[in-house]
Design a protein around this motif. Structure first.
Motif, PDB file in Angstrom:
ATOM      1  N   SER A 145     -21.245 -34.260  37.940  1.00 41.52           N
ATOM      2  CA  SER A 145     -22.632 -34.728  38.057  1.00 41.52           C
ATOM      3  C   SER A 145     -23.177 -35.349  36.772  1.00 41.52           C
ATOM      4  CB  SER A 145     -23.551 -33.564  38.488  1.00 41.52           C
ATOM      5  OG  SER A 145     -23.105 -32.989  39.691  1.00 41.52           O
ATOM      6  N   SER A 146     -22.292 -35.832  35.913  1.00 40.82           N
ATOM      7  CA  SER A 146     -22.745 -36.372  34.630  1.00 40.82           C
ATOM      8  C   SER A 146     -22.762 -37.900  34.585  1.00 40.82           C
ATOM      9  CB  SER A 146     -21.845 -35.863  33.502  1.00 40.82           C
ATOM     10  OG  SER A 146     -20.507 -36.325  33.681  1.00 40.82           O
ATOM     11  N   LYS A 147     -22.427 -38.562  35.686  1.00 41.65           N
ATOM     12  CA  LYS A 147     -22.333 -40.021  35.658  1.00 41.65           C
ATOM     13  C   LYS A 147     -22.978 -40.629  36.894  1.00 41.65           C
ATOM     14  CE  LYS A 147     -18.457 -41.578  34.018  1.00 41.65           C
ATOM     15  NZ  LYS A 147     -18.879 -42.046  32.666  1.00 41.65           N
ATOM     16  N   MET A 148     -23.842 -41.624  36.674  1.00 37.31           N
ATOM     17  CA  MET A 148     -24.470 -42.338  37.773  1.00 37.31           C
ATOM     18  C   MET A 148     -23.664 -43.594  38.116  1.00 37.31           C
ATOM     19  SD  MET A 148     -26.926 -40.321  38.388  1.00 37.31           S
ATOM     20  CE  MET A 148     -27.856 -41.282  39.590  1.00 37.31           C
ATOM     21  N   ILE A 149     -23.923 -44.142  39.310  1.00 34.11           N
ATOM     22  CA  ILE A 149     -23.167 -45.310  39.778  1.00 34.11           C
ATOM     23  C   ILE A 149     -23.313 -46.483  38.814  1.00 34.11           C
ATOM     24  CG2 ILE A 149     -23.019 -47.062  41.586  1.00 34.11           C
ATOM     25  CD1 ILE A 149     -23.797 -44.886  43.605  1.00 34.11           C
ATOM     26  N   SER A 150     -24.531 -46.799  38.409  1.00 35.97           N
ATOM     27  CA  SER A 150     -24.763 -47.959  37.539  1.00 35.97           C
ATOM     28  C   SER A 150     -24.033 -47.807  36.211  1.00 35.97           C
ATOM     29  CB  SER A 150     -26.263 -48.139  37.293  1.00 35.97           C
ATOM     30  OG  SER A 150     -26.822 -46.975  36.710  1.00 35.97           O
ATOM     31  N   GLU A 151     -24.025 -46.599  35.662  1.00 36.41           N
ATOM     32  CA  GLU A 151     -23.326 -46.354  34.396  1.00 36.41           C
ATOM     33  C   GLU A 151     -21.824 -46.541  34.567  1.00 36.41           C
ATOM     34  OE1 GLU A 151     -22.567 -42.673  31.219  1.00 36.41           O
ATOM     35  OE2 GLU A 151     -23.678 -42.347  33.095  1.00 36.41           O
ATOM     36  N   TYR A 152     -21.289 -45.973  35.636  1.00 35.54           N
ATOM     37  CA  TYR A 152     -19.859 -46.078  35.930  1.00 35.54           C
ATOM     38  C   TYR A 152     -19.423 -47.542  36.000  1.00 35.54           C
ATOM     39  CZ  TYR A 152     -15.605 -45.804  38.877  1.00 35.54           C
ATOM     40  OH  TYR A 152     -14.347 -45.942  39.410  1.00 35.54           O
ATOM     41  N   GLU A 153     -20.206 -48.363  36.687  1.00 38.90           N
ATOM     42  CA  GLU A 153     -19.834 -49.766  36.873  1.00 38.90           C
ATOM     43  C   GLU A 153     -20.007 -50.576  35.596  1.00 38.90           C
ATOM     44  OE1 GLU A 153     -20.689 -50.091  41.682  1.00 38.90           O
ATOM     45  OE2 GLU A 153     -22.274 -50.665  40.284  1.00 38.90           O
ATOM     46  N   GLU A 154     -21.065 -50.342  34.870  1.00 41.27           N
ATOM     47  CA  GLU A 154     -21.305 -51.107  33.638  1.00 41.27           C
ATOM     48  C   GLU A 154     -20.254 -50.814  32.574  1.00 41.27           C
ATOM     49  OE1 GLU A 154     -23.367 -53.553  32.884  1.00 41.27           O
ATOM     50  OE2 GLU A 154     -24.030 -53.533  34.987  1.00 41.27           O
ATOM     51  N   GLU A 155     -19.693 -49.628  32.578  1.00 40.72           N
ATOM     52  CA  GLU A 155     -18.657 -49.290  31.597  1.00 40.72           C
ATOM     53  C   GLU A 155     -17.432 -50.179  31.772  1.00 40.72           C
ATOM     54  OE1 GLU A 155     -19.684 -44.522  30.973  1.00 40.72           O
ATOM     55  OE2 GLU A 155     -18.236 -45.173  32.504  1.00 40.72           O
ATOM     56  N   PHE A 156     -17.092 -50.514  33.008  1.00 41.21           N
ATOM     57  CA  PHE A 156     -15.957 -51.408  33.249  1.00 41.21           C
ATOM     58  C   PHE A 156     -16.261 -52.826  32.779  1.00 41.21           C
ATOM     59  CE2 PHE A 156     -14.802 -48.064  36.306  1.00 41.21           C
ATOM     60  CZ  PHE A 156     -13.463 -47.905  35.985  1.00 41.21           C
ATOM     61  N   ILE A 157     -17.459 -53.303  33.084  1.00 41.45           N
ATOM     62  CA  ILE A 157     -17.837 -54.662  32.703  1.00 41.45           C
ATOM     63  C   ILE A 157     -17.810 -54.827  31.191  1.00 41.45           C
ATOM     64  CG2 ILE A 157     -19.706 -56.358  32.751  1.00 41.45           C
ATOM     65  CD1 ILE A 157     -20.558 -55.125  35.442  1.00 41.45           C
ATOM     66  N   LYS A 158     -18.330 -53.853  30.485  1.00 39.59           N
ATOM     67  CA  LYS A 158     -18.343 -53.911  29.025  1.00 39.59           C
ATOM     68  C   LYS A 158     -16.924 -53.912  28.467  1.00 39.59           C
ATOM     69  CE  LYS A 158     -20.349 -51.688  24.946  1.00 39.59           C
ATOM     70  NZ  LYS A 158     -21.228 -50.581  24.460  1.00 39.59           N
ATOM     71  N   ALA A 159     -16.066 -53.047  28.997  1.00 34.06           N
ATOM     72  CA  ALA A 159     -14.681 -52.976  28.521  1.00 34.06           C
ATOM     73  C   ALA A 159     -13.906 -54.247  28.830  1.00 34.06           C
ATOM     74  CB  ALA A 159     -13.979 -51.775  29.149  1.00 34.06           C
ATOM     75  N   ALA A 160     -14.325 -54.967  29.888  1.00 36.92           N
ATOM     76  CA  ALA A 160     -13.649 -56.211  30.291  1.00 36.92           C
ATOM     77  C   ALA A 160     -14.294 -57.443  29.668  1.00 36.92           C
ATOM     78  CB  ALA A 160     -13.661 -56.330  31.812  1.00 36.92           C
ATOM     79  N   ASP A 161     -15.108 -57.241  28.620  1.00 40.66           N
ATOM     80  CA  ASP A 161     -15.767 -58.358  27.933  1.00 40.66           C
ATOM     81  C   ASP A 161     -16.629 -59.193  28.872  1.00 40.66           C
ATOM     82  OD1 ASP A 161     -14.717 -57.725  25.403  1.00 40.66           O
ATOM     83  OD2 ASP A 161     -12.863 -58.806  25.834  1.00 40.66           O
ATOM     84  N   GLY A 162     -17.309 -58.520  29.804  1.00 43.98           N
ATOM     85  CA  GLY A 162     -18.255 -59.210  30.674  1.00 43.98           C
ATOM     86  C   GLY A 162     -17.706 -59.673  32.001  1.00 43.98           C
ATOM     87  N   VAL A 163     -16.424 -59.508  32.257  1.00 40.66           N
ATOM     88  CA  VAL A 163     -15.849 -59.904  33.542  1.00 40.66           C
ATOM     89  C   VAL A 163     -16.373 -58.984  34.640  1.00 40.66           C
ATOM     90  CG1 VAL A 163     -13.725 -60.132  34.896  1.00 40.66           C
ATOM     91  CG2 VAL A 163     -13.753 -60.828  32.492  1.00 40.66           C
ATOM     92  N   THR A 164     -16.861 -59.579  35.727  1.00 37.86           N
ATOM     93  CA  THR A 164     -17.374 -58.794  36.852  1.00 37.86           C
ATOM     94  C   THR A 164     -16.541 -58.987  38.118  1.00 37.86           C
ATOM     95  OG1 THR A 164     -18.895 -60.582  37.475  1.00 37.86           O
ATOM     96  CG2 THR A 164     -19.745 -58.883  35.971  1.00 37.86           C
ATOM     97  N   ASP A 165     -15.482 -59.741  38.041  1.00 37.03           N
ATOM     98  CA  ASP A 165     -14.626 -60.022  39.192  1.00 37.03           C
ATOM     99  C   ASP A 165     -14.055 -58.720  39.754  1.00 37.03           C
ATOM    100  OD1 ASP A 165     -12.869 -62.407  40.516  1.00 37.03           O
ATOM    101  OD2 ASP A 165     -11.625 -60.633  40.173  1.00 37.03           O
ATOM    102  N   THR A 166     -14.224 -58.500  41.061  1.00 36.42           N
ATOM    103  CA  THR A 166     -13.809 -57.231  41.659  1.00 36.42           C
ATOM    104  C   THR A 166     -12.300 -57.020  41.576  1.00 36.42           C
ATOM    105  OG1 THR A 166     -13.663 -58.237  43.866  1.00 36.42           O
ATOM    106  CG2 THR A 166     -15.758 -57.235  43.249  1.00 36.42           C
ATOM    107  N   GLY A 167     -11.526 -58.087  41.722  1.00 39.59           N
ATOM    108  CA  GLY A 167     -10.080 -57.953  41.629  1.00 39.59           C
ATOM    109  C   GLY A 167      -9.623 -57.594  40.235  1.00 39.59           C
TER     110      GLY A 167
END
Length: 413
Positions: free
Chosen positions: A340-362
């Motif tokens: 219960s320590s992570k919200m959906i928006s946080e979970y998703e933004e962490e990937f985008i940041k690590a991918a240098d802004g890439v939001t492509d689902t694949g």
């Protein structure tokens, strides 16, 4: 603190060709507008396409663009004609390892878009493929309108294709439609190829390719079928770019290196489809998942490692399926994994940041797969998924044995 050494790979625009031991000899090209399905299944279709192209005259298959798990052209290429910043097959997958794998079957490498533009014939033969088309058969030119499904495919694709071809200065010299009805209209390879004028110096463009096998492109050529899934999945590895982003995620979010965490790979959509087809209500499907989540914390505790969740829920999941957008199910999955320590928006933004802004689902899905492949242990949940079977195949091939299964292709109750 665990330090992960990460060297950033070159971008797509910086790398245009795979380094090969011998120079590429360009012959004629075949290109596909769309490989129809999403990532893993689309690659199975690409595999079938490469086998057909090689068997039919050693054609050079053009490397697909990729967008949100789909292999083929997107609106970005069709309308904006943006080929420089678009993601390509090599951004999802390690194209050198794919090339080495296909070479074992004497199949030539994929050819980059840049080389296609430089060397392609200015003449194009457009091939439409229509399914659930009764009656089936081959229709050429004006006769295409005599088959309802072929006519529909023509209206849908020709407008899209014409914009692209006009921009590239290419001319359509022939249009034909192959119509299929269920598992009928079975043809030999020579019959399928007869109307394609293979000896003509023209590029062949297919509207989309579902792969050769009964019920798809029905052809009496088992060696060209899209099956033999294990062979294909063994050639499929995350791209260097995805590996870089994945290591970046682990360092910045979990503060771990490879082999220092447990990956929970949860695929929800296919299992719920199987359950609904078996007569279960949506409420019962969700209750079964909640029951599974209740068992997850104890399993994670027994493994004693930081957890990581890879899932098909949310903005990086299968956007064609409404079930993947179930926020309550998604949050409950996160709660079960991250206490219960992570919200959906946080979970998703962490990937985008690590991918240098890439939001492509694949691309993000590829990151999740790469992270799972390098976990010390994997917990598989859901099942009925080629994405998961691909991970299991690779994991076992590396002599990794710590795989747990929870609610995975077992009786639903």
């Amino acid at each position: 603190m665990n330090i992960i050494n990460v060297s950033k790979p070159k971008t797509t625009s910086e790398v245009t060709n795979v380094k090969l031991s011998s120079p590429i000899t360009f012959r004629k090209f075949v290109i596909c507008f769309s490989y129809w399905e999403q990532q893993t299944n689309a690659v199975l279709n690409l595999w079938s396409f490469q086998k057909w192209a090689n068997q039919s005259g050693h054609f050079s298959v053009v490397e697909p663009f990729v967008s949100n798990s789909v292999l083929g052209f997107s609106d970005n290429q069709l309308n904006k004609h943006d080929f420089t910043t678009s993601l390509r097959f090599r951004d999802y997958f390690d194209i050198e390892r794919w090339t080495n794998g296909t070479a074992k079957y004497s199949i030539p490498p994929l050819v980059s878009w840049d080389n296609f533009i430089q060397h392609a014939s200015k003449e194009i033969i457009v091939v439409l493929t229509a399914f659930d088309a009764n009656p089936g058969g081959y229709y050429i030119g004006g006769n295409i309108n005599k088959n309802y499904r072929c006519s529909s495919e023509s209206r849908q694709h020709i407008g899209n294709i014409n914009s692209l071809l006009s921009f590239l200065g290419l001319k359509v010299v022939k249009t034909l439609c192959y119509a299929y009805y269920k598992k009928t209209n079975n043809k030999r390879l020579s019959e399928f190829n007869f109307n394609l004028e293979l000896k003509r110096n023209a590029t062949i463009l297919f509207s989309f390719w579902r792969g050769i096998e009964p019920g798809r492109i029905t052809m009496d050529e088992p060696l060209l079928w899209r099956q033999r899934e294990t062979d294909v999945l063994s050639m499929l590895f995350p791209s260097p770019r995805i590996m870089y982003s994945s290591k970046n995620y682990l360092k910045s979010v979990l503060n771990v290196s490879f082999q220092e965490y447990t990956a929970i790979v949860f695929r929800s959509v296919r299992r719920q489809q199987e359950m609904r087809a078996s007569g279960y209500s949506l409420t019962k499907v969700l209750e079964s998942y909640y029951k599974c989540f209740s068992q997850l914390p104890d399993m994670l505790k027994s493994l004693g490692l930081k957890p990581f969740l890879a899932t098909d829920l949310g903005r990086f999941g299968d956007q064609t399926q409404q079930f993947a957008r179930n926020k309550d199910l998604f949050q409950r999955a996160l709660n079960a994994v991250y206490s219960s320590s992570k919200m959906i928006s946080e979970y998703e933004e962490e990937f985008i940041k690590a991918a240098d802004g890439v939001t492509d689902t694949g691309y993000i899905g590829g990151m999740q797969k790469a992270i799972a492949l390098n976990a010390k242990c994997i917990i598989m949940m859901g099942g009925f998924s080629t994405y998961q079977s691909s991970i299991v195949n690779h994991y076992k091939s590396n002599n990794q044995t710590c795989i747990k299964y929870l609610c995975y292709e077992r009786p639903f109750d």
